[in-house]
Every structure is written in C-alpha cells, then in structure tokens.
Scaffold this motif. Structure first.
Motif, PDB file in Angstrom:
ATOM      1  N   SER A  45       0.736  -1.181   0.285  1.00 24.81           N
ATOM      2  CA  SER A  45      -0.113  -0.269   0.281  1.00 24.81           C
ATOM      3  C   SER A  45       0.535   1.218  -0.228  1.00 24.81           C
ATOM      4  O   SER A  45       2.324   1.258  -0.042  1.00 24.81           O
ATOM      5  CB  SER A  45      -0.688   0.359   1.099  1.00 24.81           C
ATOM      6  OG  SER A  45       0.060   0.050   2.403  1.00 24.81           O
ATOM      7  N   PRO A  46       0.180   2.465  -0.656  1.00 24.15           N
ATOM      8  CA  PRO A  46       0.857   3.672  -1.140  1.00 24.15           C
ATOM      9  C   PRO A  46       1.207   4.049   0.520  1.00 24.15           C
ATOM     10  O   PRO A  46      -0.203   4.362   0.781  1.00 24.15           O
ATOM     11  CB  PRO A  46       0.638   4.224  -2.226  1.00 24.15           C
ATOM     12  CG  PRO A  46      -0.733   3.734  -2.233  1.00 24.15           C
ATOM     13  CD  PRO A  46      -0.524   2.388  -1.636  1.00 24.15           C
ATOM     14  N   ALA A  47       1.721   4.407   1.471  1.00 24.84           N
ATOM     15  CA  ALA A  47       1.960   4.601   2.084  1.00 24.84           C
ATOM     16  C   ALA A  47       1.706   7.022   2.798  1.00 24.84           C
ATOM     17  O   ALA A  47       1.628   7.522   1.589  1.00 24.84           O
ATOM     18  CB  ALA A  47       3.090   5.060   3.553  1.00 24.84           C
ATOM     19  N   ILE A  48       0.644   6.788   3.157  1.00 24.25           N
ATOM     20  CA  ILE A  48       0.301   8.421   4.303  1.00 24.25           C
ATOM     21  C   ILE A  48       1.254   8.667   4.705  1.00 24.25           C
ATOM     22  O   ILE A  48       2.022   8.657   5.462  1.00 24.25           O
ATOM     23  CB  ILE A  48      -1.630   7.933   4.470  1.00 24.25           C
ATOM     24  CG1 ILE A  48      -1.827   7.585   3.147  1.00 24.25           C
ATOM     25  CG2 ILE A  48      -1.511   9.915   4.632  1.00 24.25           C
ATOM     26  CD1 ILE A  48      -3.803   7.240   3.990  1.00 24.25           C
ATOM     27  N   ALA A  49       1.752  10.015   3.805  1.00 31.73           N
ATOM     28  CA  ALA A  49       2.584  10.846   4.768  1.00 31.73           C
ATOM     29  C   ALA A  49       2.761  11.445   5.966  1.00 31.73           C
ATOM     30  O   ALA A  49       1.654  11.454   6.276  1.00 31.73           O
ATOM     31  CB  ALA A  49       2.837  12.214   4.202  1.00 31.73           C
ATOM     32  N   ALA A  90      -6.167   5.617   1.637  1.00 32.82           N
ATOM     33  CA  ALA A  90      -6.748   5.065   2.915  1.00 32.82           C
ATOM     34  C   ALA A  90      -7.790   3.583   3.066  1.00 32.82           C
ATOM     35  O   ALA A  90      -7.758   3.357   3.841  1.00 32.82           O
ATOM     36  CB  ALA A  90      -6.717   6.076   4.082  1.00 32.82           C
ATOM     37  N   LEU A  91      -9.031   4.024   2.843  1.00 32.43           N
ATOM     38  CA  LEU A  91      -9.886   3.258   2.185  1.00 32.43           C
ATOM     39  C   LEU A  91      -9.598   1.730   1.581  1.00 32.43           C
ATOM     40  O   LEU A  91      -9.893   0.946   2.257  1.00 32.43           O
ATOM     41  CB  LEU A  91     -10.853   3.859   1.407  1.00 32.43           C
ATOM     42  CG  LEU A  91     -11.588   4.533   2.173  1.00 32.43           C
ATOM     43  CD1 LEU A  91     -12.622   5.563   0.683  1.00 32.43           C
ATOM     44  CD2 LEU A  91     -12.909   3.722   2.973  1.00 32.43           C
ATOM     45  N   GLN A 116      -2.880   4.857   8.448  1.00 33.64           N
ATOM     46  CA  GLN A 116      -3.135   4.717   7.113  1.00 33.64           C
ATOM     47  C   GLN A 116      -4.189   4.105   6.374  1.00 33.64           C
ATOM     48  O   GLN A 116      -4.370   3.692   5.270  1.00 33.64           O
ATOM     49  CB  GLN A 116      -2.205   3.590   6.952  1.00 33.64           C
ATOM     50  CG  GLN A 116      -0.961   3.899   7.489  1.00 33.64           C
ATOM     51  CD  GLN A 116       0.228   5.379   6.516  1.00 33.64           C
ATOM     52  OE1 GLN A 116      -0.506   5.014   4.873  1.00 33.64           O
ATOM     53  NE2 GLN A 116       0.266   6.438   7.316  1.00 33.64           N
ATOM     54  N   ALA A 117      -5.634   4.113   7.165  1.00 34.08           N
ATOM     55  CA  ALA A 117      -6.685   3.528   7.530  1.00 34.08           C
ATOM     56  C   ALA A 117      -7.458   4.349   7.062  1.00 34.08           C
ATOM     57  O   ALA A 117      -7.581   5.295   8.742  1.00 34.08           O
ATOM     58  CB  ALA A 117      -7.225   2.580   7.727  1.00 34.08           C
ATOM     59  N   TYR A 118      -8.927   4.033   6.814  1.00 31.38           N
ATOM     60  CA  TYR A 118      -9.845   5.319   6.586  1.00 31.38           C
ATOM     61  C   TYR A 118     -11.425   4.263   6.571  1.00 31.38           C
ATOM     62  O   TYR A 118     -11.098   3.685   5.611  1.00 31.38           O
ATOM     63  CB  TYR A 118     -10.142   6.469   5.493  1.00 31.38           C
ATOM     64  CG  TYR A 118     -11.441   7.018   5.760  1.00 31.38           C
ATOM     65  CD1 TYR A 118     -11.440   8.057   6.666  1.00 31.38           C
ATOM     66  CD2 TYR A 118     -12.261   6.608   4.831  1.00 31.38           C
ATOM     67  CE1 TYR A 118     -12.960   9.345   6.704  1.00 31.38           C
ATOM     68  CE2 TYR A 118     -13.036   7.674   5.262  1.00 31.38           C
ATOM     69  CZ  TYR A 118     -13.095   7.946   6.293  1.00 31.38           C
ATOM     70  OH  TYR A 118     -15.308   9.196   5.563  1.00 31.38           O
TER      71      TYR A 118
END
Length: 157
Positions: A14-18, A60-61, A115-117
C-alpha cells in the motif's frame, strides 16, 4: 523511510500516507472542512485541503480494505487520535518501530491506524474488533488521559 509498510500474502504494497497528511483521515478535520465550505463554498484554501483530503482518504480506504482482506495480522497498533499532531506522532512512531533494523527483518504484517479510513463508526468498531481478534500482538498507544472503559475493552480481548 520506506514508502510502503503493509505486505499481504500476495505482496500487496500500500502506498504510505505521509505523516503530515495522516490527519486528513480524521473525522474532526472532515467535519471542519465541511463546515468551512458550507459557510463559504468559494474558500480556496478549504477547497484545496478538501481535494487533498479526498485523495488521502481514497488511499486510506484502499489500505483499510487490504487490512481486512489479509489472511493474518501480526501486530495491531491501537490508539485514539483526534488532533492533527496525534496523527503525525503516531504515524512517525509506528514507522520508527517497524522500520527499525531489528524489526524490519521479521517482515511483520502490521496495522497502522494513520494509514486507514473507515467511513462510519459502526464499521470502524467492527473492523477494530476483527483486527484485534486476528492480531498476534497489540500495541496500545495511550494518551495522557484515557477512559478506563477503553482500557478494559482492550484488556478483555
């Protein structure tokens, strides 16, 4: 820092969220932006931040679905985040832990809450329960003041 942190049995990355964008997955910032845009639909700064938020939430989803679809989870990182700085701190701490040389070589599958929503609280609660149940280990990152009922719910797992 690595740009991916979660690997499933199919090697999904998964592409990381900064860290500086992690707060955009929070319900409070979402409500604040909606309120700002309701008051002034032409607020350029709010429109730009909402567009950025939607991009982060989409990622994130995708991450959330990957966590749920994974056949197992080694570590569940649990916390309660409200303020922007809490998202940044948790994101950086989780990365620091799991990217440490001694831990990275274990190739653990771990859940990072920044990292999740999940779009609603009921589904989020069910997802948390599932991940708690599947995880071999849970790291609970408590804030200074937390409710005893919250601690009990984790302990009674």
């Amino acid at each position: 820092m690595s740009t991916s942190h979660f690997v499933t049995s199919r090697y999904f990355r998964s592409p990381a969220i900064a860290p500086e964008d992690a707060f955009l997955t929070g319900y409070i910032v979402e409500a604040e932006l909606k309120e700002r845009l309701k008051k002034d639909p032409t607020d350029i700064e709010a429109l730009a931040q909402e567009q950025r938020r939607q991009t982060v939430v989409k990622r994130a989803l995708t991450n959330h679905k990957a966590y749920l679809a994974s056949d197992h989870l080694d570590v569940y990182v649990a916390t309660s985040m409200r303020a922007s700085h809490e998202f940044v701190a948790i994101n950086r701490l989780a990365r620091k832990i799991f990217e440490h040389d001694a831990v990275r070589t274990l190739k653990l599958r771990w859940f990072d809450p920044t990292q999740a929503y999940c779009p609603n609280r009921i589904d989020k609660g069910l997802a948390e329960a599932l991940m708690l149940r599947r995880a071999t280990c849970t790291i609970y990152l408590a804030k200074r003041a937390i409710r005893w009922a919250r601690i009990q719910s984790w302990l009674l797992r």
